[in-house]
Design a protein around this motif. Structure first.
Motif, short mmCIF file in Angstrom:
data_model
loop_
_atom_site.label_atom_id
_atom_site.label_comp_id
_atom_site.label_asym_id
_atom_site.label_seq_id
_atom_site.Cartn_x
_atom_site.Cartn_y
_atom_site.Cartn_z
N SER A 59 48.42 9.14 15.62
CA SER A 59 48.17 9.20 14.18
C SER A 59 48.67 7.96 13.47
O SER A 59 48.16 7.60 12.40
CB SER A 59 48.82 10.45 13.58
N GLN A 79 45.06 16.51 15.57
CA GLN A 79 45.50 17.83 15.14
C GLN A 79 45.38 18.77 16.34
O GLN A 79 44.36 19.41 16.55
CB GLN A 79 44.67 18.32 13.96
N LYS A 81 45.80 21.93 18.44
CA LYS A 81 46.00 23.36 18.23
C LYS A 81 46.84 23.92 19.38
O LYS A 81 46.85 23.38 20.49
CB LYS A 81 44.65 24.06 18.16
N ARG A 96 42.78 10.89 13.97
CA ARG A 96 43.32 12.07 13.30
C ARG A 96 43.58 13.12 14.38
O ARG A 96 42.67 13.81 14.83
CB ARG A 96 42.34 12.60 12.25
#
Length: 460
Positions: A318, A249, A251, A247
């Motif tokens: 992903s 993600q 920033k 996963r």
């Protein structure tokens, strides 16, 4: 906070109670923390590192021995068999009591019944720097004490397959999973530990699910309405597909050395399954260090182009799915297991990868990546033969680790390298080694040279 008090993890200090610690007391500040993925649920955090007159509670406590199992070893066990499950110990760090004479060092203030109009009430609880050592010792001692009552399998599961408070295990049959769950739950209860929230799906056959001390088996039709994702030790695992997924993600971080380090470190890959991709990010970070870039200096334009390309590539993780189990569907009875370790090096980086080759009773072969490691070359100049030797030593250490952690009988190990210099070092039993080679042999495990000489494939 009411939950902590009601379950007995904290006690109210009696009004007539005299401190048991020669009149000394310590009050722990606390605050609430919300989990971004669990809306509406708040967790109480007690700050035992808070300073008062340059003193902290944790600084006066011994941390204790590190009894936590290695995460990589637990994940290797988790991938061996087709039927898998997870479980955790409820409020683990609150499960081991503190001697009465020490509880006054663990006081805190709270409004009784949540009424802020009243004066705060004094309470005492357990939990400090020594908690991990204490609870892991209690968990393993519980397994030793009650092994005869609940069997060796349950005791070994509690001893070897728990990482902190979460247990991960894989077995061959659903019935074996149910029996192991129930026996390990009862074993933990004998030690005062509540094992709960056990669930898993494998090959869409059935789900073993334990919650609120109730054991159930869900069929695939029931599971369709219960689709969710489980986070097993920070590796995102797709429950329905029974695969490891990442996963990602990322920033928005500033384009500085500090921001790049934060982004590269945010991709957690304990088994090294995507080591080649992470090597590129580490190489960019090393280039900035070589150029003497400060932590918050803007990065050069040519480095920015490389970084943006790597950042786009990392997002593709992903869509990557890696089968959790080493064995494919409809794999027969295991006849033979082999581990093959490959090491290589260049002036860009060096590393190794280990594959597990399984053969069933019908001579069907399955090959799976077990783990890998990659490293950027040191900033000081090194010759390619030395880098090849360093990669070979890493490969031997990984092999020794897997020999202890993969629970297969009579696993053969084969090591591969394309460096004649490394093969010459391995076959050398007469001459003295150069200083660098000797240091590689003697750093860490002194048995590694003999392991390499005995097990490496010399006919490469």
């Amino acid at each position: 906070m009411s939950d902590i008090i009601d379950k007995g993890y904290a006690e109210r200090v009696p009004t007539d109670d005299e401190p048991q610690t020669d009149g000394q007391r310590w009050y722990i500040p606390h605050h609430g923390v919300y989990h971004p993925k669990k809306p509406g649920k708040i967790r109480v955090v007690f700050d035992r590192s808070a300073e008062y007159h340059r003193e902290t509670l944790n600084s006066h406590l011994l941390q204790g021995p590190d009894l936590t199992n290695e995460l990589i070893g637990v994940l290797c066990h988790f991938r061996q068999e087709p039927i898998a499950f997870t479980c955790d110990i409820e409020a683990m760090f609150h499960q081991v009591g503190v001697d009465v004479k020490h509880r006054d060092y663990l006081r805190f203030l709270w409004y009784e019944n949540g009424n802020l109009d009243n004066e705060p009430t004094e309470y005492r609880l357990f939990g400090a720097t020594s908690s991990p050592g204490c609870v892991n010792f209690a968990l393993k001692t519980t397994a030793d004490l009650y092994e005869k009552d609940y069997g060796k399998d349950a005791a070994d599961f509690v001893r070897r397959d728990f990482y902190v408070y979460e247990g991960l295990k894989s077995v061959r049959e659903p019935s074996e999973a149910i029996n192991l769950i129930e026996s390990s739950r009862q074993l933990c209860q004998r030690g005062g530990l509540n094992c709960t929230s056990t669930y898993r799906t494998t090959r869409k056959s059935s789900i073993v699910f334990l919650q609120h001390n109730e054991l159930r088996t869900y069929k695939p039709s029931t599971f369709v309405a219960r689709t969710y994702q489980s986070s097993a030790c920070w590796v995102c695992n797709g429950v329905e597909s029974d695969t490891f997924q990442f996963r990602v993600q990322l920033k928005d971080k500033p384009l500085t050395r500090r921001g790049i380090l934060s982004t590269v470190s945010s991709v957690y890959d304990p088994l090294g399954l995507v080591s080649p991709l992470l090597l590129g990010g580490r190489h960019i970070l090393q280039e900035l260090c070589k150029d003497g870039a400060d932590w918050d200096d803007p990065i050069p334009e040519n480095t920015m182009i490389k970084w943006e390309k790597w950042r786009r590539d990392i997002l593709l993780l992903s869509s990557l799915k890696i089968p959790r189990c080493y064995k494919p569907n409809n794999f027969g009875k295991l006849k033979k297991a082999e581990l093959h370790h490959f090491s290589d090096a260049s002036h860009y980086g060096y590393g190794q990868c280990s594959y597990l080759r399984l053969i069933d009773d019908e001579d069907r072969v399955s090959s799976s990546l077990v783990m890998g490691k990659s490293r950027v070359v040191p900033t000081r100049p090194m010759t390619l033969p030395r880098l090849e030797l360093t990669a070979a030593v890493i490969s031997a250490r990984v092999g020794a680790f897997l020999r202890d952690n993969l629970q297969y009988e009579d696993v053969s190990h084969t090591y591969y390298t394309d460096s004649n210099a490394v093969l010459g070092y391995i076959n050398n039993e007469a001459k003295h080694f150069h200083i660098f080679v000797a240091n590689q042999w003697t750093s860490g495990d002194t048995s590694i040279p003999r392991q390499i000489q005995q097990t490496w494939l010399r006919e490469v």
